[in-house]
Scaffold this motif. Structure first.
Motif, PDB file in Angstrom:
ATOM      1  N   GLU A 154      -4.990  -1.040   7.047  1.00  0.00           N
ATOM      2  CA  GLU A 154      -5.780   0.114   7.497  1.00  0.00           C
ATOM      3  C   GLU A 154      -6.446   0.849   6.331  1.00  0.00           C
ATOM      4  OE1 GLU A 154      -5.430   3.672  10.772  1.00  0.00           O
ATOM      5  OE2 GLU A 154      -3.599   2.790   9.965  1.00  0.00           O
ATOM      6  N   VAL A 155      -5.685   1.062   5.242  1.00  0.00           N
ATOM      7  CA  VAL A 155      -6.281   1.630   4.028  1.00  0.00           C
ATOM      8  C   VAL A 155      -6.038   0.624   2.909  1.00  0.00           C
ATOM      9  CG1 VAL A 155      -6.216   3.515   2.365  1.00  0.00           C
ATOM     10  CG2 VAL A 155      -5.821   3.969   4.793  1.00  0.00           C
TER      11      VAL A 155
ATOM     12  N   LEU B 236      -4.402   7.757  -3.445  1.00  0.00           N
ATOM     13  CA  LEU B 236      -3.847   8.853  -2.654  1.00  0.00           C
ATOM     14  C   LEU B 236      -2.431   9.207  -3.108  1.00  0.00           C
ATOM     15  CD1 LEU B 236      -5.060   7.778   0.912  1.00  0.00           C
ATOM     16  CD2 LEU B 236      -5.671   9.909  -0.261  1.00  0.00           C
TER      17      LEU B 236
ATOM     18  N   PHE C   8       6.369   1.621   4.241  1.00  0.00           N
ATOM     19  CA  PHE C   8       6.361   1.975   5.646  1.00  0.00           C
ATOM     20  C   PHE C   8       4.991   1.866   6.306  1.00  0.00           C
ATOM     21  CE2 PHE C   8       9.965   4.695   4.054  1.00  0.00           C
ATOM     22  CZ  PHE C   8      10.931   3.836   4.535  1.00  0.00           C
ATOM     23  N   LEU C   9       3.970   1.631   5.501  1.00  0.00           N
ATOM     24  CA  LEU C   9       2.650   1.563   6.111  1.00  0.00           C
ATOM     25  C   LEU C   9       1.879   0.353   5.615  1.00  0.00           C
ATOM     26  CD1 LEU C   9       1.897   3.598   8.139  1.00  0.00           C
ATOM     27  CD2 LEU C   9       0.212   4.537   6.565  1.00  0.00           C
TER      28      LEU C   9
ATOM     29  N   ARG D 115      -7.154   2.362  -2.664  1.00  0.00           N
ATOM     30  CA  ARG D 115      -7.242   3.720  -2.119  1.00  0.00           C
ATOM     31  C   ARG D 115      -5.856   4.310  -1.876  1.00  0.00           C
ATOM     32  NH1 ARG D 115      -8.949   8.486  -1.992  1.00  0.00           N
ATOM     33  NH2 ARG D 115      -9.445   9.480   0.002  1.00  0.00           N
ATOM     34  N   ARG D 116      -4.938   3.480  -1.394  1.00  0.00           N
ATOM     35  CA  ARG D 116      -3.579   3.945  -1.195  1.00  0.00           C
ATOM     36  C   ARG D 116      -2.980   4.407  -2.519  1.00  0.00           C
ATOM     37  NH1 ARG D 116       0.013  -0.432   1.376  1.00  0.00           N
ATOM     38  NH2 ARG D 116      -1.960  -1.566   1.218  1.00  0.00           N
TER      39      ARG D 116
END
Lengths: 207, 207
Positions: free
Chosen positions: B187-188, B196, B183-184, B192-193
DNA sequence: TGATGAACTTAACGACCGTTCAGCACTTGC
DNA sequence: GCAAGTGCTGAACGGTCGTTAAGTTCATCA
């Protein structure tokens, strides 16, 4: 082997005064709820107007007396959800404006309750948004974005090491967690499920 | 306003020896990947055989030389995913059989990597499974159930206060969290995603 | 009583979809 | 050079879908 006609047409005359204080839902809302259930389980394109009509006890074309068309039914189901989520989120944040930790807990509480109360509509919102024409889709996406930003703002205040993009990843992750509720039925009762989801979400977000 | 034909038909003769050591994927796999992308973004019923053919540079009926039909394409896309998830999960658990905490961390690592590497196929798996006929759908559900049970077993050993049903709620919640990645976008960055999502999932599961 | 309007039905339309079929182009192995 | 076979095209099929239109029933109310 298409659709077993299990829905029985209701007595057709509940029009006057209801048998008690129970407020009669309009026929439109009644049909909409049926349609949402079908959309959620079989997909927007997997349900025909005749299917929806049959489930509501009428023929397909009868639906055009309540909705402009099939896409209008989907929009009518999805837009109020986004509005309620945004309004609810803003309200919870306003109520605990000085304490970001309390604000986050209130957001989680609110979203978990909403997801548990409206699993079908949540599933629809996740899976079938792209079936809408541009105009209502943009409107819903705007509402969604505002709701996400409420979470992002709360998260960036609470965890200063996160930038906005990272907080957005976490917000979407939290939605995925809390919205997992449509995928599992009984076995664990509702209150316990809410408790588990609340605790898991807060742990996930507080790092 | 239906489908912008942006895919250009490839040179049509890459059949012989590839220009270097790169192993030529079969035409079948190539088409399947294209179909998965379309299914994921527009929904199974929202994509026609002509659409898939056009995106692959051929006409619709040409697809019947590679697949028995549309449903067979969906099954061919979904079954390997379930198999890979189950096999990967079992392997990670076997590798850390004595340490349930390490097993859980390995499961999370594995699933997050898989979800980040195959977002389209994950989305498909979540949304379009019910469009399959009974036989392959049952096969996939069986594989899914076995994969979930690996998680449930690990969780019940690690957190003795949970019964199996509660652990199952948490497992599905964790899947929802980790599968939120489709869904994203950018940007990151990817590493890193992954970090997280890993941290959030472990926090959510360890209570 | 008779007009009004809501809710619904049946019939039908054009469009699209999954699938089948007959035939063509082109590569490969003998 | 020829047969075999793969990959594809274009046309066509039966079926389904969203939608429209015309007509019917019936409670409500002047």
């Amino acid at each position: 082997m298409t659709l077993e006609q299990s829905a029985v047409r209701p007595p057709a005359q509940t029009r006057g005064a209801g048998p008690a204080g129970q407020r009669r839902r309009s026929r439109r809302e009644e049909i909409l709820e049926i349609a949402v259930g079908l959309f959620a389980t079989r997909g927007y394109h997997g349900v025909s107007m005749d299917d929806i009509g049959a489930a509501a006890g009428v023929t397909g074309p009868a639906l055009y007396h309540h909705f402009a068309g099939k896409e209008a039914m989907l929009a009518a189901a999805l837009i109020p959800v986004s509005e309620q989520l945004l309004a609810g989120g803003q309200k919870r944040i306003a109520e605990s404006s000085e304490d970001p930790a309390a604000a986050l807990a209130a957001l989680v509480d609110f979203h978990v309750e909403f997801a548990l109360a409206n699993p079908a509509v949540i599933a629809l919102h996740l899976h079938e948004l792209d079936r809408l024409p541009e105009e209502p889709r943009r409107q819903i996406r705007r509402l969604q974005r505002l709701y996400v930003e409420e979470w992002v703002n709360t998260l960036t205040v609470l965890r200063e090491e996160l930038n906005a993009g990272e907080a957005r990843v976490l917000a979407h992750a939290a939605f995925g967690l809390m919205n997992s509720t449509p995928f599992l039925g009984g076995e664990v009762d509702r209150a316990r499920r809410a408790e588990l989801l609340r605790a898991a979400t807060l742990s996930a977000l507080q790092g």
